[in-house]
Structure formats: C-alpha cells, structure tokens
Design a protein around this motif. Structure first.
Motif: not given
Length: 195
Positions: A50-57, A59-67, A132-136, A174-181
């Motif tokens: 949530c500290d990286n775009k696009p997840f700072t918004d 509405k983006v987080r809610q859109a993913l939940q609702m999809s 948008f494009s993202t990664n997991c 992930t513990d080092a916070g290297k995951n960006d999305q």
C-alpha cells in the motif's frame, strides 16, 4: 494410496506439505477406508504494498477485491466444501473474538462482493481506465488458486505476473521489503489461538 502414512494434512501456507482439496477427493474415491476430517484452515490472500503505486489508492485495492467471485471459486475450485465467505485475520470459528462477515457493515460487505463492472469504474476513477500491469510474488502453496485470481484480475484489465520463488528466497525477499507490488500468502482466517 499405499496405506503407509498415518497422517497428512492439507497443503496450505508457504512450503507446507500435504494434500489439496482435489487430491483429498481423489483419495476418498480410490481409498474409501481413509478417514478424512474437515477442519477450519487458514485462507490465502493477495497482499498489496500500500506504500507503492497503484495500491496507494484505496479505489484500486477495492477494485481488486470486487473483481473476485469468491462464491464461484468456493463452488467450483473447492467443490462446495467451503462457503467462500470473506474472513479477517482470525477464523470465524473463534466465536466471541471475531466480527464475522455477516456482522460487517453493508458497505464493507459490498467491497468483498463480486462486482466487475464497478471494479472497472473504480479503476477509472483512480486514474487507470485501461487497467495496469503488476506482479505477485509467491512460493509453494495453492498456485492454482492464484492463477484463478489472476484470471479475475485480467477481466478488469489488470495484468498480474506471477513470480514464483522457493520458500527461503520468498521469506528473505519479502522480509527485506523487496517485493514492490503484491505477495500471495496464507494469512486470512487464521486458526491459531486468539491470544
């Protein structure tokens, strides 16, 4: 199948060994004398940075939940063995400790419902009308479920790349916070004692 195992649990969580729902169903057909128990288990979640775009918004987080159509996943992928009802960090089995989905405010319940058209509107309002494009980042676990989630995201024009790692690399990364999305982790409806 050979009768040489005394106990084997469900495969859930990073690096966990066990059987999937589909394997358990197959075993019950080929080995009807196997004793199987259904117990509350931790569910998977896609966690967003949530500290990286696009997840700072939000509405983006809610859109993913609702999809995501949780009811369809429960009925098809889990063969109707689970309800598909959203849960918080603790399992609803902990009566008195947990506010269950049915007790959530209607506005919050809607965000966890399946509304793909509204998801697209929220993305447009957040400045992503074309998606948008993202990664997991993920490790061993229920990758088939993550592929299903990816397909739901693609329906609202969110292209999610899945990056698989072994458990040790995943935890260090992930513990080092290297995951960006996003990360895929067993983190909802926990069955640990509520202390």
């Amino acid at each position: 199948r050979t009768g040489k195992i005394d106990y084997l649990g469900q495969a859930s969580g990073p690096g966990a060994e066990g059987v999937t729902v589909q394997q358990a169903q197959s075993l019950s057909k080929t080995n009807p004398d196997i004793v199987q128990y259904m117990l509350p288990a931790t569910g998977y979640s896609v966690e967003m940075r949530c500290d990286n775009k696009p997840f700072t918004d939000i509405k983006v987080r809610q859109a993913l939940q609702m999809s995501i159509d949780r009811a369809a996943i429960a009925k098809t992928y889990y063969s109707g063995l689970v309800e598909g009802t959203p849960a918080g960090i603790l399992s609803p089995a902990y009566k008195g400790y947990v506010t269950t989905y049915n007790e959530w405010p209607a506005e919050l319940q809607k965000i966890y419902g399946y509304y793909p058209d509204e998801s697209k509107k929220l993305l447009a309002e957040a400045g992503y009308p074309q998606g948008f494009s993202t990664n997991c980042v993920a490790t061993s676990g229920d990758i088939a479920l993550l592929e299903i989630i990816k397909s739901y995201f693609s329906e609202i024009n969110v292209d999610m790349e899945i990056k698989l790692m072994d458990q040790g690399t995943f935890m260090t990364y992930t513990d080092a916070g290297k995951n960006d999305q996003m990360t895929f982790f067993s983190a909802t409806g926990g069955t640990f004692p509520p202390h």
